[in-house]
Design an enzyme around this catalytic site. Structure first.
Site, PDB file in Angstrom:
ATOM      1  N   GLY A  10       0.808  -1.214   0.000  1.00 23.84           N
ATOM      2  CA  GLY A  10       0.000   0.000   0.000  1.00 23.84           C
ATOM      3  C   GLY A  10       0.838   1.259   0.000  1.00 23.84           C
ATOM      4  N   ASN A  11       1.970   1.248   0.712  1.00 29.06           N
ATOM      5  CA  ASN A  11       2.839   2.419   0.747  1.00 29.06           C
ATOM      6  C   ASN A  11       3.424   2.720  -0.628  1.00 29.06           C
ATOM      7  OD1 ASN A  11       2.745   3.227   3.523  1.00 29.06           O
ATOM      8  ND2 ASN A  11       3.844   1.364   4.021  1.00 29.06           N
ATOM      9  N   LYS A 122      -1.994  -3.428  15.288  1.00 24.92           N
ATOM     10  CA  LYS A 122      -1.922  -2.775  13.985  1.00 24.92           C
ATOM     11  C   LYS A 122      -2.443  -1.344  14.084  1.00 24.92           C
ATOM     12  CE  LYS A 122      -1.212  -3.733   9.490  1.00 24.92           C
ATOM     13  NZ  LYS A 122       0.015  -4.334   8.959  1.00 24.92           N
ATOM     14  N   LYS A 206      -1.432  -7.912   4.472  1.00 27.08           N
ATOM     15  CA  LYS A 206      -1.713  -8.209   3.061  1.00 27.08           C
ATOM     16  C   LYS A 206      -0.787  -9.286   2.503  1.00 27.08           C
ATOM     17  CE  LYS A 206       1.716  -5.765   0.843  1.00 27.08           C
ATOM     18  NZ  LYS A 206       2.914  -6.382   0.422  1.00 27.08           N
ATOM     19  N   LYS A 268       6.951 -10.166   5.452  1.00 22.18           N
ATOM     20  CA  LYS A 268       7.120 -10.540   4.048  1.00 22.18           C
ATOM     21  C   LYS A 268       7.842 -11.880   3.933  1.00 22.18           C
ATOM     22  CE  LYS A 268       7.257  -5.796   2.251  1.00 22.18           C
ATOM     23  NZ  LYS A 268       6.607  -5.231   3.431  1.00 22.18           N
TER      24      LYS A 268
END
Length: 306
Positions: A10-11, A122, A206, A268
């Site tokens: 998103g960033n 979060k 995500k 990740k």
């Protein structure tokens, strides 16, 4: 030809609608490179800055704040719209007009008993001064935390994904050769209660949602796009080393050694490993946004195999 799931942060999509559209056009070039090579491509994206903006707009409006699940659905719509437009335009610019692109509102199932619901971590929404944050906690019961001297903001649970409600539709579209944008922002988090699914106030990572999607549709390759060319060990030190091709066993050892920062590279790497563990001959790649096609051919990026 491979079935590839690409997770876009998103960033990486900027902080305004204009900036997001421009960044989406950049991402589209890399995605279309894969399509031209004959691969079936599914795109997941983050929504950190975007869902925060949506939430903040409600907070500043003086109106009742929209539940977080609905805010995530909104972010899926407008980010998906920009990506869908950008990919379609890039395809047409290269003379390809018969590949449909569609963005799908996606509900991701989580366990109502996930321990994350007892430990919200979060951050979402805007920053507040300590006094204002504590007042909001008293009034709403929602937890707020101080964030590295920048102020206080609300924190919500981040449970792990266990299923995707629309997985049959998703698989049907992929099999039909459509380019699908799904699991935006980690998906709309839902739990099964009282014979139906209900949205919950949570944010699913995500990368974990994309890894789950890649597993469910039996993808061959899972690609996580970042701002760096490789994953590094001993990052920032004189002996830092880029990881190019690495085994699942070695990567798990690096995780055990706490080589990767918890708030950035660690999820990740963990999501990539989770996908590789899901079946035989699975490949996960962590690579730069602008070098996807080269990463697929092992010219760049960190490649993880069992």
């Amino acid at each position: 030809m491979a079935k590839i799931v690409v997770a876009l942060g998103g960033n990486a999509l900027g902080n305004s609608a204009d900036e997001q559209l421009s960044r989406a056009q950049l991402a589209a070039k890399s995605i279309v490179d894969l399509i031209i090579q004959g691969h079936k491509v599914v795109i997941a994206h983050g929504n950190g800055p975007q869902v925060g903006q949506i939430r903040l707009a409600f907070e500043n409006s003086g109106e009742e704040v929209m539940p977080l699940a609905e805010c995530i659905a909104m972010s899926q719509g407008y980010i998906g719209y920009h990506l869908q437009q950008a990919i379609d335009e890039e395809l047409v610019s290269r003379g390809i007009e018969n590949v449909p692109v569609i963005s799908m509102l996606t509900q991701v199932v989580v366990d109502a008993d996930d321990p994350a619901f007892q430990q919200p971590t979060k951050p979402i929404g805007g920053y507040y001064k300590e006094e204002a944050a504590k007042k909001l906690m008293r009034e709403t019961g929602a937890p707020y935390q101080e964030d590295a001297g920048r102020g206080w903001h609300r924190v919500v649970p981040s449970p792990k994904p266990i299923d995707i409600y629309e997985k049959i539709s998703l698989q049907t579209l992929v099999d039909a050769g459509q380019v699908v944008i799904a699991c935006g922002g980690g998906g709309i988090p839902v739990v099964y209660r009282g014979a139906r699914y209900q949205g919950v106030d949570a944010v699913i990572d995500k990368d974990f949602a994309a890894a789950k999607m890649a597993t469910l549709i039996e993808a061959d390759v899972f690609v996580i796009l970042t701002a760096v060319d490789y994953v590094y060990v001993d990052f920032g030190k004189e002996n830092q080393r880029a990881l190019k091709e690495v085994s699942l066993t070695d990567m798990q050892q690096y995780i055990a050694e706490k080589q990767f920062p918890a708030g950035s590279m660690l999820p990740k790497v963990e999501a990539a490993c989770e996908f590789v563990r899901s079946g035989k001959e699975k490949t996960a790649i962590i690579a730069n946004l602008e070098q996807v096609a080269q990463a697929i051919t092992a010219e760049t990026g960190t490649i993880i195999r069992s």
